[in-house]
Design a protein around this motif. Structure first.
Motif, PDB file in Angstrom:
ATOM      1  N   ASP A  54       4.838   7.506 -75.086  1.00  0.00           N
ATOM      2  CA  ASP A  54       5.535   6.330 -75.604  1.00  0.00           C
ATOM      3  C   ASP A  54       4.859   5.710 -76.814  1.00  0.00           C
ATOM      4  O   ASP A  54       5.257   4.628 -77.267  1.00  0.00           O
ATOM      5  CB  ASP A  54       5.683   5.278 -74.495  1.00  0.00           C
ATOM      6  N   VAL A  55       3.807   6.327 -77.341  1.00  0.00           N
ATOM      7  CA  VAL A  55       3.150   5.841 -78.560  1.00  0.00           C
ATOM      8  C   VAL A  55       3.837   6.462 -79.771  1.00  0.00           C
ATOM      9  O   VAL A  55       3.953   7.679 -79.891  1.00  0.00           O
ATOM     10  CB  VAL A  55       1.656   6.198 -78.557  1.00  0.00           C
ATOM     11  N   PHE A 112      -7.894  -0.169 -83.821  1.00  0.00           N
ATOM     12  CA  PHE A 112      -6.660   0.603 -83.824  1.00  0.00           C
ATOM     13  C   PHE A 112      -5.474  -0.317 -83.570  1.00  0.00           C
ATOM     14  O   PHE A 112      -5.534  -1.176 -82.669  1.00  0.00           O
ATOM     15  CB  PHE A 112      -6.685   1.697 -82.739  1.00  0.00           C
ATOM     16  N   TYR A 113      -4.416  -0.137 -84.339  1.00  0.00           N
ATOM     17  CA  TYR A 113      -3.170  -0.868 -84.124  1.00  0.00           C
ATOM     18  C   TYR A 113      -2.125   0.151 -83.675  1.00  0.00           C
ATOM     19  O   TYR A 113      -1.740   1.036 -84.437  1.00  0.00           O
ATOM     20  CB  TYR A 113      -2.735  -1.590 -85.400  1.00  0.00           C
ATOM     21  N   ILE A 114      -1.677   0.013 -82.431  1.00  0.00           N
ATOM     22  CA  ILE A 114      -0.839   1.024 -81.777  1.00  0.00           C
ATOM     23  C   ILE A 114       0.588   0.495 -81.675  1.00  0.00           C
ATOM     24  O   ILE A 114       0.821  -0.548 -81.043  1.00  0.00           O
ATOM     25  CB  ILE A 114      -1.390   1.364 -80.382  1.00  0.00           C
ATOM     26  N   LEU A 115       1.525   1.190 -82.281  1.00  0.00           N
ATOM     27  CA  LEU A 115       2.934   0.807 -82.237  1.00  0.00           C
ATOM     28  C   LEU A 115       3.645   1.679 -81.204  1.00  0.00           C
ATOM     29  O   LEU A 115       3.572   2.912 -81.259  1.00  0.00           O
ATOM     30  CB  LEU A 115       3.582   0.987 -83.614  1.00  0.00           C
ATOM     31  N   LEU A 116       4.331   1.035 -80.247  1.00  0.00           N
ATOM     32  CA  LEU A 116       5.018   1.751 -79.174  1.00  0.00           C
ATOM     33  C   LEU A 116       6.495   1.934 -79.511  1.00  0.00           C
ATOM     34  O   LEU A 116       7.060   1.206 -80.337  1.00  0.00           O
ATOM     35  CB  LEU A 116       4.876   0.976 -77.858  1.00  0.00           C
ATOM     36  N   LYS A 117       7.109   2.892 -78.858  1.00  0.00           N
ATOM     37  CA  LYS A 117       8.522   3.176 -79.085  1.00  0.00           C
ATOM     38  C   LYS A 117       9.394   2.061 -78.512  1.00  0.00           C
ATOM     39  O   LYS A 117       9.018   1.408 -77.533  1.00  0.00           O
ATOM     40  CB  LYS A 117       8.892   4.512 -78.435  1.00  0.00           C
ATOM     41  N   ASP A 125       9.367   4.265 -71.184  1.00  0.00           N
ATOM     42  CA  ASP A 125       9.281   4.131 -69.733  1.00  0.00           C
ATOM     43  C   ASP A 125       7.989   3.447 -69.298  1.00  0.00           C
ATOM     44  O   ASP A 125       7.914   2.918 -68.191  1.00  0.00           O
ATOM     45  CB  ASP A 125       9.359   5.520 -69.064  1.00  0.00           C
ATOM     46  N   LEU A 126       6.974   3.489 -70.143  1.00  0.00           N
ATOM     47  CA  LEU A 126       5.669   2.923 -69.799  1.00  0.00           C
ATOM     48  C   LEU A 126       5.572   1.471 -70.253  1.00  0.00           C
ATOM     49  O   LEU A 126       6.058   1.116 -71.325  1.00  0.00           O
ATOM     50  CB  LEU A 126       4.551   3.737 -70.455  1.00  0.00           C
TER      51      LEU A 126
END
Length: 527
Positions: free
Chosen positions: A87-88, A114-119, A123-124
């Motif tokens: 989902d990342v 870190f800058y993490i963009l999720l979808k 589902d997570l």
């Protein structure tokens, strides 16, 4: 005459029964009200509910002996492993002093943010992603810290627990800070504890014994001046001017007279005695030399120095409940005279905001009562209607506890909304009873007829509001968690209050209003 619905017929039978056996309803209602108050002490508090935002952040910290190439190599490996999570969507990274934490004064050369963009469709949850990041990076020789609350409003004022220690002596402040940190580490639910001394530099402190120095013919000022001159590695002799430019001329010592931390105690002062002879006095004979932690900066508030001990809340624990344990432990700590310990942080902000909201609810209730007094033209009828408010609060708190939510600021907004909604059905019921009594009906019969006549509109108005809030209460959509507690409280309070309004209001009316029609209970009936 149309045949009455089964629900209406059943309600009429139940209403006649509870009017004869009032304790059957009042005792369980009272017990549930007391139980709901108890739940407020155990369900915990929160400023804002956790929101599954589309962005989370993580910080990588390398060991102190690592170089820049090691940092870049490890950052690439961590980024690669994070991108393996389904989902990342994408990951951005900033290393060293350019990182966001460094801009806030908390970064270093051995860190990467870190800058993490999720979808959007995933589902997570954020917590699931956090857990997977820890699992995928646990074998790496670095420290990873994930923050899932990058869009949480509590970040504006800090998360977790913050203890401020105020006083003047820095050594005493550091000693108290270490004591407080030890207390916090022993409390269940407290995760990382920091005093600000973890990365402190060491300093060599020279504590001169004034009496010994004076007996040898020295003063503290003389000792300071000579040691300072001996430690100085360069001095400015003059300034050369060439055109419009000035250049200082510096005299640099070769070996600093051989003074080090290890042998500074052997530094000798030459003192001329009364008989004209010279005597050498070693520094260690007139002063205490020790190595201590050195603060990066000295912070002040209201002309008083202070240090801060911070603690994070472990996953699965509530900030309000843990802070309650912290307050109890700090109350047992014997603070030295002249020093003060203040508990601050997220919990204090929660308390202050909730206090303001409770005052707003109290003011709303007062205004509602005054309006009803003006419309009913007596004090008794509004008083009977107000028995719907404890029912609303009971229902809201019970449903909040059943679904496992905390008592947050947003939940209190739901109670504020309930205060104006739940009285509507009570007003309709009591007003119609008064009208029927004006027409000559007996009090008991007027209550039954009013209930039978108003039960369907009361249920319909409540159901429309409840069903409209259902989608929000279920938390569908991105960011819906923010307002979810308000919907849960409104649904629980309105459902419980509506069902019991049909029984409790008639019971209270039967108890407080005399059977004989009173002049002050009259309401003109429009023809």
């Amino acid at each position: 005459k149309k045949q009455r619905l089964f629900v209406v017929r059943a309600y009429e039978k139940l209403l006649r029964f509870v009017l004869r056996r009032k304790a059957v309803v009042l005792i369980p209602v009272l017990l549930l009200f007391v139980l709901s108050i108890y739940f407020t002490t155990v369900m915990g508090t929160a400023f804002m509910p956790d929101v599954d935002s589309p962005q989370i952040s993580a910080t990588l910290s390398m060991p102190e002996d690592s170089d820049r190439d090691d940092l870049y190599a490890m950052s690439d490996e961590v980024m690669k492993r994070i991108l393996e999570i389904d989902d990342v969507e994408t990951v951005g990274a900033i290393s060293g002093q350019q990182s966001g934490m460094a801009m806030l004064g908390r970064g270093s050369d051995n860190q990467t943010t870190f800058y993490i963009l999720l979808k959007d469709e995933r589902d997570l949850t954020n917590k699931d992603v956090e857990r997977l990041i820890y699992e995928k990076t646990k074998d790496l020789e670095c420290e990873i810290k994930v923050d899932t609350a990058t869009m949480d409003i509590t970040m504006l004022s800090g998360r977790g627990i913050q203890v401020n220690i105020k006083g003047q002596n820095l050594d005493t402040l550091m000693e108290i800070s270490n004591d407080i940190a030890g207390i916090l580490r022993d409390i269940k639910g407290v995760a990382t504890v920091e005093t600000g001394l973890e990365d402190a530099e060491k300093e060599t402190r020279i504590m001169v014994d004034k009496d010994k120095a004076m007996r040898e013919g020295l003063t503290v000022a003389q000792i300071y001046a000579e040691i300072s001159e001996a430690l100085r590695i360069q001095s400015q002799a003059t300034v050369l001017s060439v055109g419009n430019d000035n250049y200082p001329v510096l005299l640099v010592k070769k070996d600093q007279e051989g003074i080090t931390k290890a042998n500074i105690g052997d530094y000798a002062f030459t003192v001329t005695q009364k008989d004209g002879t010279e005597k050498e006095i070693k520094l260690k004979d007139i002063a205490e030399i020790r190595e201590v932690d050195s603060l990066e900066s000295i912070r002040r508030e209201n002309q008083s120095r202070y240090m801060t001990v911070t603690a994070e809340i472990a996953d699965g624990y509530n900030i309000g409940l843990v802070s309650r344990d912290v307050e109890a432990k700090l109350a047992e700590y014997n603070t030295p005279d002249g020093y003060e310990i203040n508990l601050e942080g997220e919990n204090e902000m929660i308390k202050e905001t909730m206090r303001d909201l409770i005052l707003m609810i109290a003011l709303a209730i007062a205004l509602i009562y005054l309006i009803m007094v003006a419309q009913f033209e007596n004090l008794l009828s509004p008083f009977i209607v107000f028995f719907t408010l404890p029912l609303a609060f009971t229902g809201g708190l019970l449903l909040l506890w059943i679904v496992g939510m905390e008592l947050s600021v947003i939940a209190l907004v739901g109670f504020l909304v309930l205060a104006g909604i739940v009285v509507n059905n009570g007003i309709v019921f009591v007003d119609y009873v008064n009208q029927l009594r004006e027409r000559g009906l007996d009090k008991r019969e007027a209550l039954v007829q009013a209930g039978v006549t108003r039960v369907r509109p009361i249920l319909m108005t409540a159901l429309t509001t409840i069903l409209a809030l259902t989608t929000l209460a279920l938390g569908y959509g991105s960011g819906a968690e923010m307002m979810q507690p308000m919907a849960v409280v409104s649904i629980g309070g309105l459902t419980y209050a509506t069902l019991l309004t049909l029984f409790v209001v008639p019971i209270m009316y039967d108890l407080f209003v005399a059977n004989k029609k009173q002049d002050n209970d009259k309401i003109p009936v429009s023809e």
